[in-house]
Design an enzyme around this catalytic site. Structure first.
Site, PDB file in Angstrom:
ATOM      1  N   ASN A 215      12.383  48.001  32.106  1.00  0.00           N
ATOM      2  CA  ASN A 215      13.109  47.799  33.365  1.00  0.00           C
ATOM      3  C   ASN A 215      12.356  46.749  34.180  1.00  0.00           C
ATOM      4  O   ASN A 215      11.294  47.031  34.723  1.00  0.00           O
ATOM      5  CB  ASN A 215      13.169  49.144  34.119  1.00  0.00           C
ATOM      6  CG  ASN A 215      13.790  48.997  35.493  1.00  0.00           C
ATOM      7  OD1 ASN A 215      14.392  47.979  35.818  1.00  0.00           O
ATOM      8  ND2 ASN A 215      13.647  50.045  36.305  1.00  0.00           N
TER       9      ASN A 215
ATOM     10  N   LYS B 116      13.220  45.462  36.932  1.00  0.00           N
ATOM     11  CA  LYS B 116      13.468  45.633  38.382  1.00  0.00           C
ATOM     12  C   LYS B 116      13.798  44.270  39.003  1.00  0.00           C
ATOM     13  O   LYS B 116      14.384  43.418  38.342  1.00  0.00           O
ATOM     14  CB  LYS B 116      12.277  46.303  39.062  1.00  0.00           C
ATOM     15  CG  LYS B 116      11.824  47.562  38.323  1.00  0.00           C
ATOM     16  CD  LYS B 116      10.909  48.410  39.118  1.00  0.00           C
ATOM     17  CE  LYS B 116      10.376  49.536  38.250  1.00  0.00           C
ATOM     18  NZ  LYS B 116       9.708  50.563  38.990  1.00  0.00           N
TER      19      LYS B 116
ATOM     20  N   HIS C 289      18.458  55.395  38.722  1.00  0.00           N
ATOM     21  CA  HIS C 289      17.016  55.189  38.863  1.00  0.00           C
ATOM     22  C   HIS C 289      16.579  55.709  40.225  1.00  0.00           C
ATOM     23  O   HIS C 289      17.305  55.581  41.214  1.00  0.00           O
ATOM     24  CB  HIS C 289      16.687  53.700  38.720  1.00  0.00           C
ATOM     25  CG  HIS C 289      15.222  53.450  38.577  1.00  0.00           C
ATOM     26  ND1 HIS C 289      14.365  53.456  39.653  1.00  0.00           N
ATOM     27  CD2 HIS C 289      14.452  53.236  37.489  1.00  0.00           C
ATOM     28  CE1 HIS C 289      13.127  53.234  39.220  1.00  0.00           C
ATOM     29  NE2 HIS C 289      13.151  53.099  37.904  1.00  0.00           N
TER      30      HIS C 289
ATOM     31  N   GLU D 106      14.627  54.619  42.369  1.00  0.00           N
ATOM     32  CA  GLU D 106      14.606  53.620  43.455  1.00  0.00           C
ATOM     33  C   GLU D 106      15.993  53.453  44.051  1.00  0.00           C
ATOM     34  O   GLU D 106      16.146  53.264  45.261  1.00  0.00           O
ATOM     35  CB  GLU D 106      14.053  52.280  42.922  1.00  0.00           C
ATOM     36  CG  GLU D 106      12.548  52.372  42.721  1.00  0.00           C
ATOM     37  CD  GLU D 106      11.985  51.448  41.648  1.00  0.00           C
ATOM     38  OE1 GLU D 106      12.676  50.504  41.243  1.00  0.00           O
ATOM     39  OE2 GLU D 106      10.848  51.711  41.206  1.00  0.00           O
TER      40      GLU D 106
ATOM     41  N   GLU E 214      12.086  60.731  34.576  1.00  0.00           N
ATOM     42  CA  GLU E 214      11.134  59.883  35.292  1.00  0.00           C
ATOM     43  C   GLU E 214      10.658  60.605  36.552  1.00  0.00           C
ATOM     44  O   GLU E 214      11.308  60.506  37.609  1.00  0.00           O
ATOM     45  CB  GLU E 214      11.806  58.565  35.697  1.00  0.00           C
ATOM     46  CG  GLU E 214      12.283  57.730  34.547  1.00  0.00           C
ATOM     47  CD  GLU E 214      12.252  56.247  34.881  1.00  0.00           C
ATOM     48  OE1 GLU E 214      11.575  55.506  34.178  1.00  0.00           O
ATOM     49  OE2 GLU E 214      12.879  55.851  35.881  1.00  0.00           O
TER      50      GLU E 214
ATOM     51  N   GLY F 280       5.368  53.716  38.952  1.00  0.00           N
ATOM     52  CA  GLY F 280       4.665  52.630  39.629  1.00  0.00           C
ATOM     53  C   GLY F 280       3.378  53.055  40.306  1.00  0.00           C
ATOM     54  O   GLY F 280       2.819  52.310  41.110  1.00  0.00           O
TER      55      GLY F 280
ATOM     56  N   SER G 110       4.821  54.974  34.664  1.00  0.00           N
ATOM     57  CA  SER G 110       3.507  54.396  34.380  1.00  0.00           C
ATOM     58  C   SER G 110       3.120  54.451  32.900  1.00  0.00           C
ATOM     59  O   SER G 110       1.943  54.626  32.573  1.00  0.00           O
ATOM     60  CB  SER G 110       2.429  55.055  35.247  1.00  0.00           C
ATOM     61  OG  SER G 110       2.684  54.821  36.616  1.00  0.00           O
TER      62      SER G 110
HETATM   63  C1  PEP Z   1      10.606  52.581  36.034  1.00  0.00           C
HETATM   64  O1  PEP Z   1      10.816  51.775  36.924  1.00  0.00           O
HETATM   65  O2  PEP Z   1      11.569  53.114  35.462  1.00  0.00           O
HETATM   66  C2  PEP Z   1       9.223  52.884  35.687  1.00  0.00           C
HETATM   67  C3  PEP Z   1       9.008  53.869  34.877  1.00  0.00           C
HETATM   68  O3  PEP Z   1       8.251  52.080  36.247  1.00  0.00           O
HETATM   69  P1  PEP Z   1       6.681  52.098  35.869  1.00  0.00           P
HETATM   70  O4  PEP Z   1       6.574  52.084  34.374  1.00  0.00           O
HETATM   71  O5  PEP Z   1       6.139  50.854  36.489  1.00  0.00           O
HETATM   72  O6  PEP Z   1       6.099  53.348  36.445  1.00  0.00           O
END
Ligand code: PEP
Length: 255
Positions: free
Chosen positions: A9, A11, A99, A101, A171, A177, A217
């Site tokens: 992703n 973003k 997601h 976000e 997630e 992040g 992460s």
């Molecule tokens: C994500 O945005 O779906 C995500 C898992 O980000 P990160 O790997 O940076 O934590």
């Protein structure tokens, strides 16, 4: 057979030129490896703007493209939105939906996500449906209830034949992040729970067919131990998907 999937992703990162460079770098790394399996899928989810510019590279590589979002409306006066039908017409086969976000920053509710899921399915786009709890919910030990509600309200209305086209991404928000990956045991516990709920709602066959990805992460150091868990079928990767070598290493770990 469950698909093993690694999805990146991007973003709201990278200019068109930078996106092309990253995809080319990945393509070069992938073409140096000749062993791929039919049960493995690699996905890149760049911005809408990148999708068409990456089509040519994707067509000659082993990765496919996904949108990061779709509109909850079919069409019409919704300035700035991109519909599922538009994506389907550009031959995009996957879309991230829900997601955290988008849930937090753009106030997307479970009900709105249900509409997005329906429109994706109606347009033959496989949703990568994200679910996961915030930190306070985990600290109160109510993360299973929280995730079940997200599944119940946005996903579990689907027919059995439809839900087989959905990829679920667990997630935990506290892991996205932050550099704080869930432990393989924490992730596996939730993945097992989600698969059991799919089994109870649909059937053992459907539960066994659905891929459940972990996101939060994931990096080249943590991917392998996560992927060794029985119910973790791959990863949705944010930050590490922006570095070709890191993302390639994670992709190779799933094989
Ligand atoms: C994500 O945005 O779906 C995500 C898992 O980000 P990160 O790997 O940076 O934590």
């Amino acid at each position: 057979m469950r698909q093993r999937i690694v999805a990146g992703n991007w973003k709201m990162n990278l200019t068109v030129k930078e996106g092309l460079k990253l995809a080319e770098d990945l393509q070069k790394l992938l073409s140096s490896n000749t062993i791929y399996y039919s049960d493995t899928t690699f996905i890149l989810a760049p911005s809408f703007l990148h999708l068409l510019s990456l089509k040519e590279i994707s067509d000659r590589s082993v990765f496919v493209l996904a949108a990061q979002n779709i509109s909850d409306k079919e069409k019409g006066a919704f300035t700035g939105e991109v519909s599922a039908a538009m994506l389907a017409s550009a031959e995009i086969k996957y879309a991230i939906i829900g997601h955290s976000e988008r849930r937090l920053l753009f106030h997307e509710s479970n009900e709105m996500l249900k509409s997005k899921i329906n429109l994706a399915i109606a347009n033959q786009i496989s949703p990568i449906f994200c679910c996961g709890e915030p930190l306070d919910v985990r600290e109160n030990n109510t993360e299973m209830d929280f995730v079940l509600r997200q599944l119940d309200e946005s996903l579990f209305h689907l027919e059995e034949a439809q839900i087989k086209n959905v990829i679920i991404a667990y997630e935990p928000i506290w892991a996205i992040g932050t550099g704080q990956t869930a432990t393989p045991e924490q992730a596996e516990e939730m993945h097992r729970f989600i698969r059991t709920k799919v089994e109870q709602k649909y059937s053992p066959e459907t539960a066994e067919a659905i891929s459940i990805l972990y996101g939060g992460s994931v990096n080249p150091k943590t991917a392998n131990s996560l992927f060794s868990q029985q119910n973790i079928d791959g990863a949705l990767v944010g930050g590490a998907s922006l570095v070709a070598e890191d993302f390639f290493k994670i992709m190779m770990d799933i094989i």
